[in-house]
Scaffold this motif. Structure first.
Motif, PDB file in Angstrom:
ATOM      1  N   PRO A  27       0.824  -1.225   0.000  1.00 18.64           N
ATOM      2  CA  PRO A  27       0.000   0.000   0.000  1.00 18.64           C
ATOM      3  C   PRO A  27       0.857   1.275   0.000  1.00 18.64           C
ATOM      4  N   TYR A  28       0.437   2.226  -0.820  1.00 17.43           N
ATOM      5  CA  TYR A  28       1.048   3.548  -0.875  1.00 17.43           C
ATOM      6  C   TYR A  28      -0.077   4.555  -0.680  1.00 17.43           C
ATOM      7  N   LYS A  29       0.155   5.573   0.157  1.00 23.77           N
ATOM      8  CA  LYS A  29      -0.915   6.509   0.495  1.00 23.77           C
ATOM      9  C   LYS A  29      -0.446   7.948   0.334  1.00 23.77           C
ATOM     10  N   LEU A  30      -1.306   8.788  -0.259  1.00 23.24           N
ATOM     11  CA  LEU A  30      -1.021  10.217  -0.371  1.00 23.24           C
ATOM     12  C   LEU A  30      -1.405  10.908   0.921  1.00 23.24           C
ATOM     13  N   GLU A  31      -0.554  11.826   1.371  1.00 17.57           N
ATOM     14  CA  GLU A  31      -0.807  12.566   2.609  1.00 17.57           C
ATOM     15  C   GLU A  31      -0.424  14.029   2.436  1.00 17.57           C
ATOM     16  N   ASN A  32      -0.959  14.859   3.332  1.00 23.47           N
ATOM     17  CA  ASN A  32      -0.640  16.280   3.397  1.00 23.47           C
ATOM     18  C   ASN A  32       0.467  16.475   4.424  1.00 23.47           C
ATOM     19  N   ALA A  33       1.558  17.092   4.018  1.00 28.22           N
ATOM     20  CA  ALA A  33       2.659  17.403   4.929  1.00 28.22           C
ATOM     21  C   ALA A  33       2.988  18.878   4.753  1.00 28.22           C
ATOM     22  N   GLU A  34       2.471  19.705   5.660  1.00 32.82           N
ATOM     23  CA  GLU A  34       2.706  21.153   5.613  1.00 32.82           C
ATOM     24  C   GLU A  34       2.281  21.743   4.270  1.00 32.82           C
TER      25      GLU A  34
ATOM     26  N   CYS B  93       1.952  17.717  -0.892  1.00 33.68           N
ATOM     27  CA  CYS B  93       1.550  16.332  -1.067  1.00 33.68           C
ATOM     28  C   CYS B  93       2.779  15.426  -1.008  1.00 33.68           C
ATOM     29  N   VAL B  94       2.682  14.370  -0.218  1.00 37.24           N
ATOM     30  CA  VAL B  94       3.752  13.375  -0.137  1.00 37.24           C
ATOM     31  C   VAL B  94       3.131  11.992  -0.302  1.00 37.24           C
ATOM     32  N   LEU B  95       3.966  11.039  -0.703  1.00 35.56           N
ATOM     33  CA  LEU B  95       3.528   9.661  -0.842  1.00 35.56           C
ATOM     34  C   LEU B  95       4.147   8.838   0.277  1.00 35.56           C
ATOM     35  N   ARG B  96       3.279   8.283   1.127  1.00 34.63           N
ATOM     36  CA  ARG B  96       3.736   7.433   2.243  1.00 34.63           C
ATOM     37  C   ARG B  96       3.973   6.030   1.701  1.00 34.63           C
ATOM     38  N   LYS B  97       5.199   5.520   1.905  1.00 33.22           N
ATOM     39  CA  LYS B  97       5.581   4.196   1.425  1.00 33.22           C
ATOM     40  C   LYS B  97       5.224   3.139   2.474  1.00 33.22           C
ATOM     41  N   PRO B  98       5.239   1.862   2.099  1.00 29.60           N
ATOM     42  CA  PRO B  98       4.933   0.799   3.060  1.00 29.60           C
ATOM     43  C   PRO B  98       5.872   0.773   4.262  1.00 29.60           C
TER      44      PRO B  98
ATOM     45  N   LEU C  35       6.808   3.282   5.795  1.00 28.28           N
ATOM     46  CA  LEU C  35       6.402   4.502   6.501  1.00 28.28           C
ATOM     47  C   LEU C  35       7.260   5.723   6.198  1.00 28.28           C
ATOM     48  N   SER C  36       8.278   5.590   5.340  1.00 28.44           N
ATOM     49  CA  SER C  36       9.009   6.773   4.889  1.00 28.44           C
ATOM     50  C   SER C  36       8.142   7.491   3.852  1.00 28.44           C
ATOM     51  N   VAL C  37       8.501   8.735   3.525  1.00 25.71           N
ATOM     52  CA  VAL C  37       7.700   9.498   2.565  1.00 25.71           C
ATOM     53  C   VAL C  37       8.546   9.922   1.373  1.00 25.71           C
ATOM     54  N   LEU C  38       7.866  10.026   0.245  1.00 21.44           N
ATOM     55  CA  LEU C  38       8.466  10.549  -0.971  1.00 21.44           C
ATOM     56  C   LEU C  38       7.837  11.907  -1.237  1.00 21.44           C
ATOM     57  N   PRO C  39       8.602  13.013  -1.105  1.00 16.92           N
ATOM     58  CA  PRO C  39       8.043  14.330  -1.437  1.00 16.92           C
ATOM     59  C   PRO C  39       7.725  14.398  -2.927  1.00 16.92           C
TER      60      PRO C  39
END
Length: 150
Positions: free
Chosen positions: A45-52, A55-60, A62-66
């Motif tokens: 699973p990969y999830k889009l999230e709001n970080a300040e 948009c970032v992509l949360r990896k399995p 739990l690290s994020v890809l800006p």
């Protein structure tokens, strides 16, 4: 083509464009989006999230890809209402979009988007692309593949 036939065809094309714009819907500016914000790639699973406000992509893991896209963002939507995954040369590719109305006019939009591919176990985002339209739906395969070297 005769001028007599050209004018009605031009008007029909303009009307079709207006109808397409009128049917466009935008993700809500606040609250929960009705657009897909999660996708499974190769069973993970990969999830889009709001970080300040970005948009970032949360990896399995739990690290994020800006993504260098403003929030809110969402995945392109397939016919089933889920995030669309395009497969090209056995590589899964998703499209992340940020669509915003222009000056309170929901019929005119500015869109920013990136394709992201999972190649050899690594996520690779494309360059940022922009459009002066209300992007929605799947689009065509070139939109997913053209921003990468193959």
């Amino acid at each position: 083509m005769s001028k007599r036939l050209r004018t009605p065809l031009l008007l029909l094309g303009m009307l079709t464009s207006l109808c397409a714009c009128a049917e466009s819907t935008l993700p809500p500016a606040t609250g929960k989006s009705s657009y897909p914000e999660q996708v499974d790639l190769e069973g993970q699973p990969y999830k889009l999230e709001n970080a300040e406000q970005a948009c970032v992509l949360r990896k399995p893991d739990l690290s994020v890809l800006p993504l260098n896209l403003p929030s809110p963002c969402h995945f392109s939507v397939g016919k089933d209402g889920q995030a669309h995954v395009e497969i090209f040369q056995n590589v899964p590719i998703v499209m992340v979009l940020h669509v915003a109305p222009v000056a309170e006019n929901e019929l005119e939009c500015r869109s920013q988007y990136k394709a992201i591919r999972l190649i050899e176990g690594q996520l690779e985002p494309s360059v940022l692309a922009q459009s002066a339209s209300c992007l929605r739906g799947v689009g065509d395969q070139k939109g997913y593949t053209a921003m990468f070297d193959w």
